[in-house]
Scaffold this active site. Structure first.
Site, mmCIF file in Angstrom:
data_model
loop_
_atom_site.group_PDB
_atom_site.id
_atom_site.type_symbol
_atom_site.label_atom_id
_atom_site.label_comp_id
_atom_site.label_asym_id
_atom_site.label_seq_id
_atom_site.Cartn_x
_atom_site.Cartn_y
_atom_site.Cartn_z
ATOM 1 N N LEU A 46 0.807 -1.221 0.000
ATOM 2 C CA LEU A 46 0.000 0.000 0.000
ATOM 3 C C LEU A 46 0.839 1.269 0.000
ATOM 4 O O LEU A 46 0.499 2.241 -0.676
ATOM 5 C CB LEU A 46 -0.930 0.005 1.218
ATOM 6 C CG LEU A 46 -1.888 1.200 1.332
ATOM 7 C CD1 LEU A 46 -2.930 1.153 0.228
ATOM 8 C CD2 LEU A 46 -2.568 1.207 2.708
ATOM 9 N N GLU A 47 1.939 1.291 0.734
ATOM 10 C CA GLU A 47 2.720 2.521 0.850
ATOM 11 C C GLU A 47 3.608 2.778 -0.359
ATOM 12 O O GLU A 47 4.225 3.846 -0.457
ATOM 13 C CB GLU A 47 3.574 2.492 2.111
ATOM 14 C CG GLU A 47 4.555 1.344 2.198
ATOM 15 C CD GLU A 47 5.318 1.342 3.506
ATOM 16 O OE1 GLU A 47 5.878 2.398 3.867
ATOM 17 O OE2 GLU A 47 5.341 0.294 4.180
ATOM 18 N N SER A 49 2.766 1.093 -3.847
ATOM 19 C CA SER A 49 2.120 0.771 -5.122
ATOM 20 C C SER A 49 1.125 1.846 -5.539
ATOM 21 O O SER A 49 0.521 2.527 -4.712
ATOM 22 C CB SER A 49 1.422 -0.587 -5.035
ATOM 23 O OG SER A 49 0.464 -0.593 -3.986
ATOM 24 N N ARG A 58 -3.630 -6.811 -11.574
ATOM 25 C CA ARG A 58 -4.889 -7.416 -11.114
ATOM 26 C C ARG A 58 -4.772 -7.752 -9.618
ATOM 27 O O ARG A 58 -4.936 -8.896 -9.177
ATOM 28 C CB ARG A 58 -5.212 -8.672 -11.922
ATOM 29 C CG ARG A 58 -6.666 -9.125 -11.857
ATOM 30 C CD ARG A 58 -6.895 -10.359 -12.722
ATOM 31 N NE ARG A 58 -8.258 -10.824 -12.638
ATOM 32 C CZ ARG A 58 -9.256 -10.442 -13.435
ATOM 33 N NH1 ARG A 58 -9.017 -9.565 -14.396
ATOM 34 N NH2 ARG A 58 -10.470 -10.918 -13.285
ATOM 35 N N SER A 60 -4.902 -7.746 -5.339
ATOM 36 C CA SER A 60 -5.863 -8.109 -4.302
ATOM 37 C C SER A 60 -5.396 -7.479 -2.998
ATOM 38 O O SER A 60 -4.195 -7.388 -2.738
ATOM 39 C CB SER A 60 -5.930 -9.628 -4.152
ATOM 40 O OG SER A 60 -6.846 -10.005 -3.136
ATOM 41 N N GLY A 110 1.104 -3.755 -18.539
ATOM 42 C CA GLY A 110 1.714 -2.774 -19.429
ATOM 43 C C GLY A 110 1.939 -3.256 -20.843
ATOM 44 O O GLY A 110 2.443 -2.493 -21.681
ATOM 45 N N GLY A 113 -0.768 -1.319 -23.051
ATOM 46 C CA GLY A 113 -0.786 0.132 -22.954
ATOM 47 C C GLY A 113 -0.560 0.569 -21.522
ATOM 48 O O GLY A 113 -0.255 -0.245 -20.640
ATOM 49 N N ARG A 255 12.973 -8.278 4.865
ATOM 50 C CA ARG A 255 13.663 -8.818 3.679
ATOM 51 C C ARG A 255 14.847 -7.936 3.289
ATOM 52 O O ARG A 255 15.957 -8.410 3.045
ATOM 53 C CB ARG A 255 12.675 -8.914 2.516
ATOM 54 C CG ARG A 255 13.297 -9.362 1.194
ATOM 55 C CD ARG A 255 12.403 -9.014 0.028
ATOM 56 N NE ARG A 255 12.234 -7.573 -0.078
ATOM 57 C CZ ARG A 255 11.306 -6.983 -0.839
ATOM 58 N NH1 ARG A 255 10.454 -7.726 -1.517
ATOM 59 N NH2 ARG A 255 11.217 -5.669 -0.893
ATOM 60 N N TYR A 318 0.099 -17.751 0.429
ATOM 61 C CA TYR A 318 1.378 -17.043 0.282
ATOM 62 C C TYR A 318 2.496 -17.926 0.812
ATOM 63 O O TYR A 318 2.366 -18.523 1.880
ATOM 64 C CB TYR A 318 1.353 -15.774 1.128
ATOM 65 C CG TYR A 318 1.340 -14.475 0.377
ATOM 66 C CD1 TYR A 318 2.525 -13.904 -0.064
ATOM 67 C CD2 TYR A 318 0.154 -13.792 0.152
ATOM 68 C CE1 TYR A 318 2.524 -12.679 -0.713
ATOM 69 C CE2 TYR A 318 0.133 -12.576 -0.501
ATOM 70 C CZ TYR A 318 1.328 -12.015 -0.931
ATOM 71 O OH TYR A 318 1.314 -10.814 -1.580
#
Length: 365
Positions: A46-47, A49, A58, A60, A110, A113, A255, A318
């Site tokens: 979120l911080e 993207s 696509r 989630s 991408g 377009g 990471r 995940y």
């Protein structure tokens, strides 16, 4: 695209917002919150993207149970291609006039377009936002609990099941507690391990996030905890739930920190039918362990998984992989081969190549 970060208009009556696709997720949420609204889309990234990135992959979010995945939130978008601009003028909730052009744009990464503008659904900020957590004797009953929640269609905004390795990592990273807090935590540990008989080396944890009105949240909590009891789960407290939820955002920083200490790490995810979840998790982790030994990884790898999204017919799982590459002649090559083997195992075990991180593969066409 970084300069295309404005909210162009907001329609409070129809609960939509029109934005430039370069706006970063947390900036969009902050601006919406100032006016009492939210998009509800909360991916781990979120911080960092952008809305355009959400479309391209696509994506989630962690709260898809209430707000949907990105494809459920998009009302309209504009894409600039080498042959002109694609988009539609219609702003209604649905139409049936042939193939939906949005489905060609979503997940296109991408290749077709560049998405420049997007109209998204928004919702009023919830009155109550409350965390919760559950502890299960092992991963398998936790998965059965998640399946039952999906079957009854009563999932809260977010529900995530961590395996034992992630559970233990979360415990290690807990902040230092005061004397009294440490004493209370010790008593809780004694209750869980001695009286309930949970094995610390087998336990799994589930983090919960409830959103809604006070009455709605109270009803959700009771229903979820009642279902958990059917599978041997016991409440783990609100504080643990919040810490576990926020841990998702911390993982990327862990990471990056690991690079300074000879660690390579990454995550990858899959979508899999409920009947294959436990088997797939076991197979992939076993394959990763064998591959690490094959490539001369001296120290035990961090080899973990969590169930992050639930659907009627399956779940998103995940995987997290990290290892210390001391003594390995080609660490990047080794990591690439280990990850490729893990993905092959995912496909062999009935999973998809990706649930929401994108990627074009002929095997899935």
């Amino acid at each position: 695209m970084t300069e295309m970060d404005r909210i162009l208009w907001m329609d409070v009556e129809n609960l939509t917002v029109h934005v430039e696709a370069g706006i970063i997720g947390q900036d969009l949420e902050r601006k919406l919150a100032e006016k009492g609204f939210t998009s509800g889309h909360e991916p781990d990234s979120l911080e960092f993207s952008s809305v355009g990135g959400w479309i391209a992959t696509r994506s989630s979010g962690m709260k898809k149970n209430v707000y949907g995945n990105i494809e459920d939130m998009v009302v309209r978008m504009k894409m600039v291609t080498p042959r002109g601009t694609l988009g539609r003028n219609f702003l209604g909730p649905r139409n049936s006039i042939g193939p939906d052009i949005h489905h060609f744009m979503l997940g296109s990464e991408g290749l077709l377009g560049v998405v420049t503008e997007v109209t998204l659904k928004i919702r009023p900020l919830p009155e109550v936002r409350r965390y919760g957590s559950l502890v299960f004797p092992s991963f398998e009953p936790g998965v059965a609990f998640m399946r039952e929640v999906a079957r009854q269609r009563c999932a809260p905004a977010s529900i995530r099941l961590m395996d034992n390795m992630q559970f233990q990592m979360g415990q290690v990273m807990r902040p230092a507690a005061s004397f009294w807090k440490a004493a209370v935590d010790s008593l809780k540990k004694i209750y869980v391990t001695k009286f309930k008989g949970f094995d610390p080396d087998q336990m799994a944890a589930c983090t919960l996030l409830f959103e809604g009105t006070p009455d709605e949240v109270a009803i959700q909590e009771k229903r979820l905890y009642d279902i958990a009891a059917m599978f041997g789960g016991i409440p783990g407290g609100e504080e643990n739930g919040e810490r576990g939820y926020l841990f998702t955002f911390v993982i990327a920083y862990v990471r990056d920190l690991g690079f300074d200490y000879s660690f390579l790490s990454e995550s990858f995810e899959t979508s899999v039918p409920w009947s294959r979840v436990v088997e797939l998790c076991r197979n992939v982790k076993d394959r990763v362990q064998r591959e690490c030994e094959k490539h001369g990884i001296t120290y035990p790898p961090f080899n973990s998984c969590r169930v992050t999204q639930t659907y009627d017919a399956g779940a998103c799982v995940y995987f997290y992989l990290a290892f210390n590459y001391t003594g390995v002649s080609d660490p990047i090559g080794a990591f690439s081969e280990i990850e490729a083997a893990a993905r092959d195992e995912i496909l062999s075990s009935g999973g998809s190549l990706s649930h929401h991180h994108g990627g074009w593969m002929q095997a899935h066409l």
